[in-house]
Design an enzyme around this catalytic site. Structure first.
Site, PDB file in Angstrom:
ATOM      1  N   GLY A  10      15.864 -36.804  52.357  1.00  0.00           N
ATOM      2  CA  GLY A  10      15.741 -35.568  51.578  1.00  0.00           C
ATOM      3  C   GLY A  10      16.548 -35.644  50.293  1.00  0.00           C
ATOM      4  O   GLY A  10      17.356 -34.766  50.005  1.00  0.00           O
ATOM      5  N   ALA A  11      16.304 -36.692  49.512  1.00  0.00           N
ATOM      6  CA  ALA A  11      17.150 -36.910  48.324  1.00  0.00           C
ATOM      7  C   ALA A  11      16.347 -36.811  47.028  1.00  0.00           C
ATOM      8  O   ALA A  11      16.737 -37.378  46.017  1.00  0.00           O
ATOM      9  CB  ALA A  11      17.869 -38.249  48.436  1.00  0.00           C
ATOM     10  N   GLY A  14      18.498 -31.302  45.238  1.00  0.00           N
ATOM     11  CA  GLY A  14      19.583 -30.643  45.967  1.00  0.00           C
ATOM     12  C   GLY A  14      20.743 -31.552  46.339  1.00  0.00           C
ATOM     13  O   GLY A  14      21.132 -32.461  45.597  1.00  0.00           O
ATOM     14  N   GLY A  16      21.008 -33.814  48.703  1.00  0.00           N
ATOM     15  CA  GLY A  16      20.655 -35.214  48.976  1.00  0.00           C
ATOM     16  C   GLY A  16      20.635 -36.044  47.705  1.00  0.00           C
ATOM     17  O   GLY A  16      21.166 -37.165  47.666  1.00  0.00           O
ATOM     18  N   SER A 139      25.701 -27.275  58.836  1.00  0.00           N
ATOM     19  CA  SER A 139      25.879 -26.079  58.004  1.00  0.00           C
ATOM     20  C   SER A 139      26.905 -25.171  58.652  1.00  0.00           C
ATOM     21  O   SER A 139      27.123 -25.240  59.871  1.00  0.00           O
ATOM     22  CB  SER A 139      24.541 -25.343  57.908  1.00  0.00           C
ATOM     23  OG  SER A 139      24.728 -24.021  57.459  1.00  0.00           O
ATOM     24  N   TYR A 164      17.365 -21.669  62.375  1.00  0.00           N
ATOM     25  CA  TYR A 164      18.201 -22.505  61.495  1.00  0.00           C
ATOM     26  C   TYR A 164      19.565 -22.782  62.146  1.00  0.00           C
ATOM     27  O   TYR A 164      20.014 -23.925  62.210  1.00  0.00           O
ATOM     28  CB  TYR A 164      18.369 -21.824  60.136  1.00  0.00           C
ATOM     29  CG  TYR A 164      19.161 -22.669  59.161  1.00  0.00           C
ATOM     30  CD1 TYR A 164      18.610 -23.849  58.635  1.00  0.00           C
ATOM     31  CD2 TYR A 164      20.449 -22.320  58.771  1.00  0.00           C
ATOM     32  CE1 TYR A 164      19.338 -24.644  57.753  1.00  0.00           C
ATOM     33  CE2 TYR A 164      21.177 -23.108  57.884  1.00  0.00           C
ATOM     34  CZ  TYR A 164      20.616 -24.270  57.383  1.00  0.00           C
ATOM     35  OH  TYR A 164      21.339 -25.063  56.512  1.00  0.00           O
TER      36      TYR A 164
HETATM   37  N1  LIG Z   1      21.999 -25.328  50.092  1.00  0.00           N
HETATM   38  C1  LIG Z   1      22.921 -24.854  50.917  1.00  0.00           C
HETATM   39  O1  LIG Z   1      23.621 -23.862  50.621  1.00  0.00           O
HETATM   40  C2  LIG Z   1      23.168 -25.519  52.249  1.00  0.00           C
HETATM   41  C3  LIG Z   1      24.215 -25.016  53.051  1.00  0.00           C
HETATM   42  C4  LIG Z   1      24.479 -25.633  54.274  1.00  0.00           C
HETATM   43  C5  LIG Z   1      23.715 -26.713  54.682  1.00  0.00           C
HETATM   44  N2  LIG Z   1      22.696 -27.163  53.901  1.00  0.00           N
HETATM   45  C6  LIG Z   1      21.909 -28.312  54.382  1.00  0.00           C
HETATM   46  O2  LIG Z   1      21.870 -29.302  53.368  1.00  0.00           O
HETATM   47  C7  LIG Z   1      20.698 -30.103  53.521  1.00  0.00           C
HETATM   48  C8  LIG Z   1      20.011 -30.251  52.167  1.00  0.00           C
HETATM   49  O3  LIG Z   1      19.606 -28.979  51.719  1.00  0.00           O
HETATM   50  P1  LIG Z   1      19.396 -28.595  50.189  1.00  0.00           P
HETATM   51  O4  LIG Z   1      20.073 -27.292  50.017  1.00  0.00           O
HETATM   52  O5  LIG Z   1      19.740 -29.720  49.303  1.00  0.00           O
HETATM   53  O6  LIG Z   1      17.812 -28.330  50.205  1.00  0.00           O
HETATM   54  P2  LIG Z   1      16.647 -28.636  49.163  1.00  0.00           P
HETATM   55  O7  LIG Z   1      17.098 -28.483  47.748  1.00  0.00           O
HETATM   56  O8  LIG Z   1      15.502 -27.782  49.632  1.00  0.00           O
HETATM   57  O9  LIG Z   1      16.322 -30.181  49.410  1.00  0.00           O
HETATM   58  C9  LIG Z   1      15.664 -30.580  50.574  1.00  0.00           C
HETATM   59  C10 LIG Z   1      15.274 -32.046  50.478  1.00  0.00           C
HETATM   60  O10 LIG Z   1      14.560 -32.366  51.677  1.00  0.00           O
HETATM   61  C11 LIG Z   1      13.280 -32.881  51.338  1.00  0.00           C
HETATM   62  N3  LIG Z   1      12.289 -32.418  52.302  1.00  0.00           N
HETATM   63  C12 LIG Z   1      11.960 -31.147  52.618  1.00  0.00           C
HETATM   64  N4  LIG Z   1      11.013 -31.140  53.566  1.00  0.00           N
HETATM   65  C13 LIG Z   1      10.767 -32.432  53.865  1.00  0.00           C
HETATM   66  C14 LIG Z   1       9.888 -33.076  54.770  1.00  0.00           C
HETATM   67  N5  LIG Z   1       9.059 -32.376  55.565  1.00  0.00           N
HETATM   68  N6  LIG Z   1       9.898 -34.411  54.826  1.00  0.00           N
HETATM   69  C15 LIG Z   1      10.706 -35.144  54.024  1.00  0.00           C
HETATM   70  N7  LIG Z   1      11.558 -34.582  53.142  1.00  0.00           N
HETATM   71  C16 LIG Z   1      11.559 -33.255  53.062  1.00  0.00           C
HETATM   72  C17 LIG Z   1      12.989 -32.354  49.947  1.00  0.00           C
HETATM   73  O11 LIG Z   1      12.124 -33.262  49.295  1.00  0.00           O
HETATM   74  P3  LIG Z   1      10.631 -32.955  48.863  1.00  0.00           P
HETATM   75  O12 LIG Z   1      10.471 -31.476  48.733  1.00  0.00           O
HETATM   76  O13 LIG Z   1      10.490 -33.694  47.574  1.00  0.00           O
HETATM   77  O14 LIG Z   1       9.828 -33.535  49.974  1.00  0.00           O
HETATM   78  C18 LIG Z   1      14.382 -32.381  49.323  1.00  0.00           C
HETATM   79  O15 LIG Z   1      14.664 -33.687  48.882  1.00  0.00           O
HETATM   80  C19 LIG Z   1      19.842 -29.412  54.586  1.00  0.00           C
HETATM   81  O16 LIG Z   1      20.024 -30.077  55.825  1.00  0.00           O
HETATM   82  C20 LIG Z   1      20.447 -28.007  54.667  1.00  0.00           C
HETATM   83  O17 LIG Z   1      20.278 -27.428  55.946  1.00  0.00           O
HETATM   84  C21 LIG Z   1      22.393 -26.593  52.688  1.00  0.00           C
END
Ligand SMILES: NC(=O)c1ccc[n+]([C@@H]2O[C@H](COP(=O)([O-])OP(=O)(O)OC[C@H]3O[C@@H](n4cnc5c(N)ncnc54)[C@H](OP(=O)(O)O)[C@@H]3O)[C@@H](O)[C@H]2O)c1
Length: 284
Positions: A10-11, A14, A16, A139, A164
């Site tokens: 997931g890079a 965000g 990643g 998280s 979640y």
């Molecule tokens: N943001 C926060 O405040 C926060 C807080 C606590 C924990 N987290 C955790 O941090 C991690 C990253 O989250 P983020 O906030 O960076 O989210 P994000 O911006 O939505 O990024 C998600 C990434 O996952 C990929 N992805 C989504 N669905 C996918 C699928 N079905 N198959 C393969 N890749 C997929 C997306 O790539 P594509 O869309 O290009 O496929 C993107 O690279 C997650 O595990 C989240 O639970 C986030």
């Protein structure tokens, strides 16, 4: 990190992508995953430019599908004779219940089963490359999680928040159990809370509260680079070499949800997961 090989799921954006930039800047060869090849190629180009490191590889796979996770693992094993670290970052939030190609609930499948399956499929390579590290992005929501074996996939009752939190608690239980299983092999497993970070998180399917509050709080959230700080630290810092089975936030070990210490629930979750991803035949 020069000479090390790291896979970050997931890079394409965000946390990643910021993790990949950080590790590539330190000299690692970084493999990134995303659903869409063109988006992933674009992200890889951005990561190469931002890091000054050309060694960024792209693996496209929809990780909500178990067949795709298996194909991804095969491609990674073909590409990388050694793998020094795996960052299980992929994940998201869905306000409404969706099902995957395998008929699984989407949050459970992507946030939890995908890293469970991918890690198990790459474990032999990680072990052969030891010392190596598995870092799983959980998280703060893990603190309200509960593993509901009676309705693990929200068939009877679905709430986005509950799904979640459960998936993020499951990430920690998986990490802790993995750490026990790999003890003595030179592989470590830790989980992390990145903080509340300004990303596309939850944007595919928001509802109610988040739609109103989201735009108001966005400017005050951490940048992706700051959110990536603890995952990068857990992959790269020499001082965490001896840590395994720990939950980190802001580079410090934290006490996770008490439920994460329940060994019976953890063992049951592992067994159920083995069945759900069809890994029967491997150590249950
Ligand atoms: N943001 C926060 O405040 C926060 C807080 C606590 C924990 N987290 C955790 O941090 C991690 C990253 O989250 P983020 O906030 O960076 O989210 P994000 O911006 O939505 O990024 C998600 C990434 O996952 C990929 N992805 C989504 N669905 C996918 C699928 N079905 N198959 C393969 N890749 C997929 C997306 O790539 P594509 O869309 O290009 O496929 C993107 O690279 C997650 O595990 C989240 O639970 C986030």
């Amino acid at each position: 990190m020069a000479g090390k090989v790291v896979l970050v799921t997931g890079a394409t954006g965000g946390i990643g992508k910021a993790t990949a930039i950080g590790l590539a800047t330190m000299g690692a060869r970084v493999g990134i995953t995303g659903r869409d090849l063109i988006r992933a190629e674009q992200a890889a180009a951005d990561i190469r430019t931002a890091s000054g490191n050309p060694a960024v590889d792209v693996f496209a796979a929809d990780m909500s599908s178990q067949a795709e996770v298996r194909r991804l693992a095969g491609a990674v094993l073909d590409a990388y004779p050694r793998l020094d670290a795996l960052v299980n970052n992929v994940g998201g939030f869905w306000a409404h219940r969706h099902t995957t190609a395998d008929g699984m609930e989407h949050t459970f499948a992507l946030n939890y089963l995908a890293p469970f399956l991918l890690t198990n499929l790459l474990l032999e390579r990680l072990t052969a490359s030891a010392p190596s590290r598995v870092v799983t992005v959980s998280s703060g929501a893990q603190s309200t999680g509960r593993i509901n074996f009676d309705d693990l996939q929200g068939v009877r009752h679905y709430s986005g928040q509950r799904a979640y939190s459960q998936s993020k608690l499951a990430n920690i239980m998986f990490t802790n159990e993995l750490a026990r299983r790999v003890q003595g092999t030179g592989v470590t497993a830790n989980s992390a809370h990145p903080g509340v970070v300004r990303t596309k998180f939850g944007s595919e399917d928001q509802a109610g509260f988040f739609v109103i509050i989201g735009p108001l709080v966005r400017p005050f959230l951490k940048t992706p680079a700051r959110g990536a700080d603890t995952p990068i630290y857990l992959v790269s810092a020499p001082d965490v070499e001896a840590f395994s089975g720990q939950f980190f936030a802001n580079r410090k070990p934290k006490t996770a949800n008490k439920a994460a210490g329940d060994l019976d629930v953890t063992a049951r979750l592992w067994r159920v997961s083995i069945d759900l991803v069809g890994l029967t035949g491997s150590p249950g």
